[in-house]
Design a protein around this motif. Structure first.
Motif, PDB file in Angstrom:
ATOM      1  N   ALA A 185      26.015  -0.354 -25.115  1.00 51.23           N
ATOM      2  CA  ALA A 185      26.646   0.968 -25.120  1.00 51.23           C
ATOM      3  C   ALA A 185      25.755   2.047 -24.531  1.00 51.23           C
ATOM      4  CB  ALA A 185      27.024   1.350 -26.553  1.00 51.23           C
ATOM      5  N   ASN A 186      24.669   1.640 -23.862  1.00 51.20           N
ATOM      6  CA  ASN A 186      23.693   2.651 -23.450  1.00 51.20           C
ATOM      7  C   ASN A 186      23.225   2.524 -22.004  1.00 51.20           C
ATOM      8  OD1 ASN A 186      23.250   3.998 -26.086  1.00 51.20           O
ATOM      9  ND2 ASN A 186      22.699   1.934 -26.678  1.00 51.20           N
ATOM     10  N   LEU A 187      24.134   2.176 -21.121  1.00 54.87           N
ATOM     11  CA  LEU A 187      23.798   2.104 -19.709  1.00 54.87           C
ATOM     12  C   LEU A 187      24.519   3.201 -18.937  1.00 54.87           C
ATOM     13  CD1 LEU A 187      23.928  -1.757 -19.248  1.00 54.87           C
ATOM     14  CD2 LEU A 187      21.915  -0.338 -19.466  1.00 54.87           C
ATOM     15  N   PRO A 188      24.088   3.490 -17.695  1.00 51.98           N
ATOM     16  CA  PRO A 188      24.691   4.598 -16.949  1.00 51.98           C
ATOM     17  C   PRO A 188      26.192   4.451 -16.786  1.00 51.98           C
ATOM     18  CG  PRO A 188      22.672   3.864 -15.895  1.00 51.98           C
ATOM     19  CD  PRO A 188      22.973   2.880 -16.989  1.00 51.98           C
ATOM     20  N   THR A 189      26.913   5.565 -16.791  1.00 51.40           N
ATOM     21  CA  THR A 189      28.362   5.587 -16.695  1.00 51.40           C
ATOM     22  C   THR A 189      28.809   5.408 -15.249  1.00 51.40           C
ATOM     23  OG1 THR A 189      28.495   7.060 -18.593  1.00 51.40           O
ATOM     24  CG2 THR A 189      30.402   6.987 -17.152  1.00 51.40           C
ATOM     25  N   LEU A 190      29.912   4.685 -15.084  1.00 53.94           N
ATOM     26  CA  LEU A 190      30.457   4.460 -13.756  1.00 53.94           C
ATOM     27  C   LEU A 190      31.131   5.716 -13.226  1.00 53.94           C
ATOM     28  CD1 LEU A 190      31.273   2.459 -11.466  1.00 53.94           C
ATOM     29  CD2 LEU A 190      33.363   2.030 -12.768  1.00 53.94           C
ATOM     30  N   GLU A 191      30.744   6.121 -12.037  1.00 54.15           N
ATOM     31  CA  GLU A 191      31.419   7.217 -11.329  1.00 54.15           C
ATOM     32  C   GLU A 191      31.854   6.659  -9.986  1.00 54.15           C
ATOM     33  OE1 GLU A 191      32.115  10.284 -12.201  1.00 54.15           O
ATOM     34  OE2 GLU A 191      31.034  10.470 -14.106  1.00 54.15           O
ATOM     35  N   ALA A 192      33.122   6.244  -9.874  1.00 54.72           N
ATOM     36  CA  ALA A 192      33.554   5.592  -8.643  1.00 54.72           C
ATOM     37  C   ALA A 192      35.070   5.580  -8.560  1.00 54.72           C
ATOM     38  CB  ALA A 192      33.022   4.158  -8.589  1.00 54.72           C
ATOM     39  N   THR A 193      35.558   5.258  -7.373  1.00 47.07           N
ATOM     40  CA  THR A 193      36.974   4.964  -7.171  1.00 47.07           C
ATOM     41  C   THR A 193      37.104   3.456  -7.069  1.00 47.07           C
ATOM     42  OG1 THR A 193      37.361   7.039  -6.004  1.00 47.07           O
ATOM     43  CG2 THR A 193      38.955   5.279  -5.665  1.00 47.07           C
ATOM     44  N   LEU A 194      37.964   2.878  -7.876  1.00 44.69           N
ATOM     45  CA  LEU A 194      38.119   1.426  -7.927  1.00 44.69           C
ATOM     46  C   LEU A 194      39.449   1.040  -7.305  1.00 44.69           C
ATOM     47  CD1 LEU A 194      37.106  -1.329  -8.965  1.00 44.69           C
ATOM     48  CD2 LEU A 194      38.275  -0.833 -11.128  1.00 44.69           C
ATOM     49  N   ASP A 195      39.392   0.219  -6.282  1.00 47.88           N
ATOM     50  CA  ASP A 195      40.598  -0.273  -5.615  1.00 47.88           C
ATOM     51  C   ASP A 195      40.863  -1.697  -6.072  1.00 47.88           C
ATOM     52  OD1 ASP A 195      41.044   2.062  -4.063  1.00 47.88           O
ATOM     53  OD2 ASP A 195      39.431   1.430  -2.708  1.00 47.88           O
ATOM     54  N   ILE A 196      42.006  -1.897  -6.743  1.00 53.01           N
ATOM     55  CA  ILE A 196      42.351  -3.202  -7.300  1.00 53.01           C
ATOM     56  C   ILE A 196      43.446  -3.838  -6.449  1.00 53.01           C
ATOM     57  CG2 ILE A 196      43.251  -4.445  -9.301  1.00 53.01           C
ATOM     58  CD1 ILE A 196      42.156  -2.260 -11.070  1.00 53.01           C
ATOM     59  N   ALA A 197      43.166  -5.028  -5.945  1.00 54.89           N
ATOM     60  CA  ALA A 197      44.155  -5.777  -5.175  1.00 54.89           C
ATOM     61  C   ALA A 197      45.050  -6.555  -6.146  1.00 54.89           C
ATOM     62  CB  ALA A 197      43.460  -6.719  -4.209  1.00 54.89           C
ATOM     63  N   LEU A 198      46.361  -6.280  -6.100  1.00 54.94           N
ATOM     64  CA  LEU A 198      47.306  -6.900  -7.020  1.00 54.94           C
ATOM     65  C   LEU A 198      48.016  -8.067  -6.348  1.00 54.94           C
ATOM     66  CD1 LEU A 198      48.888  -3.645  -8.518  1.00 54.94           C
ATOM     67  CD2 LEU A 198      46.910  -4.931  -9.350  1.00 54.94           C
ATOM     68  N   SER A 199      48.367  -9.058  -7.144  1.00 52.93           N
ATOM     69  CA  SER A 199      49.088 -10.222  -6.620  1.00 52.93           C
ATOM     70  C   SER A 199      50.592 -10.016  -6.674  1.00 52.93           C
ATOM     71  CB  SER A 199      48.699 -11.481  -7.413  1.00 52.93           C
ATOM     72  OG  SER A 199      49.007 -11.312  -8.790  1.00 52.93           O
ATOM     73  N   ARG A 200      51.054  -9.067  -7.486  1.00 48.97           N
ATOM     74  CA  ARG A 200      52.481  -8.744  -7.587  1.00 48.97           C
ATOM     75  C   ARG A 200      52.635  -7.274  -7.909  1.00 48.97           C
ATOM     76  NH1 ARG A 200      51.067 -12.275 -11.487  1.00 48.97           N
ATOM     77  NH2 ARG A 200      52.128 -13.962 -10.402  1.00 48.97           N
ATOM     78  N   MET A 201      53.824  -6.738  -7.762  1.00 49.01           N
ATOM     79  CA  MET A 201      54.055  -5.320  -7.996  1.00 49.01           C
ATOM     80  C   MET A 201      53.811  -4.972  -9.464  1.00 49.01           C
ATOM     81  SD  MET A 201      54.881  -3.822  -5.151  1.00 49.01           S
ATOM     82  CE  MET A 201      55.778  -2.337  -5.614  1.00 49.01           C
ATOM     83  N   PRO A 202      53.125  -3.861  -9.747  1.00 49.25           N
ATOM     84  CA  PRO A 202      52.898  -3.485 -11.148  1.00 49.25           C
ATOM     85  C   PRO A 202      54.134  -2.826 -11.749  1.00 49.25           C
ATOM     86  CG  PRO A 202      51.981  -1.815  -9.712  1.00 49.25           C
ATOM     87  CD  PRO A 202      52.509  -2.899  -8.806  1.00 49.25           C
ATOM     88  N   TYR A 203      54.236  -2.903 -13.077  1.00 50.91           N
ATOM     89  CA  TYR A 203      55.251  -2.133 -13.797  1.00 50.91           C
ATOM     90  C   TYR A 203      54.672  -0.747 -14.049  1.00 50.91           C
ATOM     91  CZ  TYR A 203      57.976  -0.302 -17.689  1.00 50.91           C
ATOM     92  OH  TYR A 203      58.731   0.500 -18.499  1.00 50.91           O
ATOM     93  N   MET A 204      55.416   0.287 -13.726  1.00 43.95           N
ATOM     94  CA  MET A 204      54.916   1.649 -13.886  1.00 43.95           C
ATOM     95  C   MET A 204      55.916   2.470 -14.675  1.00 43.95           C
ATOM     96  SD  MET A 204      55.307   5.013 -12.837  1.00 43.95           S
ATOM     97  CE  MET A 204      54.462   6.403 -12.140  1.00 43.95           C
ATOM     98  N   THR A 205      55.406   3.253 -15.617  1.00 46.90           N
ATOM     99  CA  THR A 205      56.251   4.175 -16.363  1.00 46.90           C
ATOM    100  C   THR A 205      55.456   5.436 -16.652  1.00 46.90           C
ATOM    101  OG1 THR A 205      57.673   4.440 -18.314  1.00 46.90           O
ATOM    102  CG2 THR A 205      55.574   3.308 -18.645  1.00 46.90           C
ATOM    103  N   LYS A 206      56.171   6.534 -16.831  1.00 46.02           N
ATOM    104  CA  LYS A 206      55.534   7.786 -17.200  1.00 46.02           C
ATOM    105  C   LYS A 206      56.157   8.288 -18.487  1.00 46.02           C
ATOM    106  CE  LYS A 206      54.157  12.378 -15.577  1.00 46.02           C
ATOM    107  NZ  LYS A 206      54.122  13.333 -14.442  1.00 46.02           N
ATOM    108  N   VAL A 207      55.342   8.414 -19.518  1.00 49.03           N
ATOM    109  CA  VAL A 207      55.795   8.920 -20.814  1.00 49.03           C
ATOM    110  C   VAL A 207      54.986  10.171 -21.107  1.00 49.03           C
ATOM    111  CG1 VAL A 207      56.035   8.450 -23.268  1.00 49.03           C
ATOM    112  CG2 VAL A 207      56.372   6.608 -21.617  1.00 49.03           C
TER     113      VAL A 207
END
Length: 584
Positions: A185-207
């Motif tokens: 729990a005590n290492l430097p925090t990630l500051e980045a943009t992460l691009d994830i390659a998906l194998s299928r379309m994601p389910y998306m909802t906004k609540v």
């Protein structure tokens, strides 16, 4: 990314030895073993300075028990060993000594040989019916526990558990376990943009105001993600790595099984990620996450990575992934992290370390020349250049400008918030709203100045108690020599309380500082900073307060013991009411 290489563990051992030596020197502890116990309870147990010292009963007459913790109605007996060599194991005879001591304690035949600190801790245990007992043997080396010691611990636990079967249990923590728990729990925090390659379309909802994306990723993809970013992507996953046991063993077994790996997706709770924002790119089916953090599922990622590096990870392993956008709403992000991690016990300090109000307190304290250490071990994990930057900003030595969050909150609750019982008996409830007082405390006119002054008072009071403990442990020819030493060191007026000093003072820090705070409100107009400046130059007033509190027990005809009274809010309120007339 392999974290526990022999080279890293050797460096960690060197770091640990240096930290323990520094602690022993700074605290004037008598032994390196006492220093290691203190380090462990502070950094692994998440205790405050006062809490850690209150638990330790190491020394002559400790019966092989170095510390006792009472948590969630469970009693934990500790034995600590800090050998110089990284390979040296604990000797079986040390376990024998501890088991013999526990046998005496269970049969209540220990009174004539146990030291006062141990007697005080045991008195607290006898005051209630524990829900369970745990034995923790912590050794700062890589060697495993001897097989005969393991057999004896198994036998002891089985023999004393009776029909409950698991009333007693034991754990062994070696250097690798300690390293994992300390650093996860005590290492430097990630500051980045992460691009994830998906194998299928994601389910998306906004609540409400926040989007959620749900999809699956292969175990290999998640393992490589951890391999690239390591603990940096898990900084808001407040649960530390729990080792190769229980659920983690089951995760590894399923991920490595030809037959079961295809069902990993259905058996596992999956990974939850928060990010500032997420953008789905349908043409290449990629999901781009701004400043992502895994807030739940860190155990799964670590185990998948281990299986991957060991070449046992099956190709069919997939896990469900949920991404929640926060819109940079820090309060929402903190609430997500808390609520996704509250099914099992996690140190509440870690849960609250990212709360926006705590972050604001950090910034406010920095304007007063203090750094708020929100998570235990945060400073120890910093790089040399980071520490140098902080020393340039706050001053050198930097340690004089640090306030650990838990220590500071404990001091504030005992003083300005007016609840020393909460600070002493239930400090974990300071950081929760579920049966606790976290929001109430933060809404109680808390300011950085009050927080700072309460913490400074707690350090001064604790230092006097530590000084007393060192004198108390010395050998004296008779009680007259002991009494004269106390008087010479603290003032002639302590002679009136001498018969009860040895019983009361080791546990008096919290109630003592609370009483001094109330007394200053009556006599000093409530300016705590001026009072703290005064007693830092001359601690006489601290001891006058101690003696006044000790005298109340006799004045009110109270028969309860000091370990019980110094956790009782009723006793404290009665004491203040009795003394207030004299102050006025």
């Amino acid at each position: 990314m392999t974290t526990n290489t022999p080279e890293i563990l050797s460096l960690f051992k060197e770091q640990l030895n240096n930290q323990v030596a520094s602690i022993v020197a700074a605290q004037s502890f008598e032994t390196q073993g006492y220093g290691f116990a203190y380090w462990y309870l502070r950094n692994i147990g998440g205790m405050t300075d006062i809490e850690a010292k209150d638990q330790i009963c190491d020394g002559g007459g400790d019966l092989g028990i170095d510390a006792i913790e009472i948590v969630d109605e469970k009693v934990v007996f500790y034995q600590f060993k800090n050998p110089k060599s990284i390979e040296k194991s604990i000797e079986a005879g040390e376990i024998d000594k501890m088991i013999s001591g526990l046998e005496l304690i269970l049969s209540r035949k220990h009174a004539s040989i146990a030291n006062p600190e141990l007697l005080s801790r045991l008195e607290e245990i006898y005051a209630f019916t524990p829900a369970g007992y745990e034995i923790v043997v912590a050794v700062s080396s890589l060697a495993e526990i001897p097989s005969d010691a393991e057999a004896k611990l198994d036998s002891f636990c089985q023999r004393n558990s009776g029909v409950a079967k698991d009333l007693f249990r034991w754990e062994f923590h070696n250097l690798e376990n300690i390293h994992n728990r300390f650093y996860s729990a005590n290492l430097p925090t990630l500051e980045a943009t992460l691009d994830i390659a998906l194998s299928r379309m994601p389910y998306m909802t906004k609540v409400g105001d926040h989007e959620t994306y749900i999809f699956d990723l292969s175990g290999e993809y998640l393992a490589k993600l951890y391999d690239e970013y390591g603990e940096g992507i898990l900084q808001q996953n407040v649960r530390m790595f729990e080792g190769d046991k229980g659920t983690n063993l089951a995760i590894a077994k399923t991920a490595s099984s030809v037959e079961e790996s295809k069902d990993f997706f259905h058996f596992n709770n999956g990974i939850s990620i928060i990010c500032d924002s997420a953008t789905h790119k349908p043409f290449n089916n990629e999901l781009s996450l701004e400043r992502p953090q895994v807030v739940n599922g860190g155990q799964t990622m670590r185990i998948l990575h281990r299986c991957y590096t060991q070449r046992s990870l099956e190709k069919g392993v997939h896990a469900v992934v949920r991404v929640i956008t926060t819109g940079k709403d820090k309060q929402f992000a903190s609430n997500v992290a808390v609520n996704l991690n509250n099914q099992t016990r996690v140190d509440n300090t870690f849960l609250r370390s990212n709360d926006p109000r705590i972050v604001q307190l950090l910034h406010s304290l920095s304007t007063l020349g203090y750094f708020l250490e929100r998570r235990a071990g945060e400073i120890d994990a910093m790089l040399p250049e980071e520490l140098q930057d902080l020393e340039n900003k706050f001053g050198s030595p930097f340690s004089n400008h640090v306030i650990p969050l838990k220590d500071g909150m404990q001091a504030y609750v005992a003083t300005y918030y007016g609840d020393p019982q909460l600070a002493k008996k239930d400090p974990a409830k300071i950081f929760t709203d579920d049966g606790g007082s976290f929001s109430k405390i933060l809404q109680s006119d808390l300011t950085a100045e009050k927080f700072r002054d309460a913490y400074r008072l707690s350090r001064l009071v604790s230092a006097q108690v530590d000084q007393f403990k060192r004198l108390k442990r010395k050998r004296y020819s008779d009680e007259s020599e002991r009494r004269n030493t106390y008087i010479k060191e603290f003032g002639a007026f302590v002679g009136s309380g001498f018969p009860e000093l040895d019983l009361a003072v080791p546990q008096i820090s919290i109630f003592g500082m609370a009483l001094l705070f109330e007394k200053n409100k009556v006599l000093g107009g409530g300016n705590l900073k001026e009072f703290v400046d005064k007693v830092s130059a001359d601690p006489t007033e601290i001891w006058r307060g101690f003696i006044e509190l000790i005298a109340v027990r006799s004045a009110l005809g109270i028969e309860q013991s000091w370990p019980t009274l110094l956790k009782s809010g009723t006793f404290y309120r009665d004491a203040v009411a009795h003394l207030r007339a004299g102050w006025a």
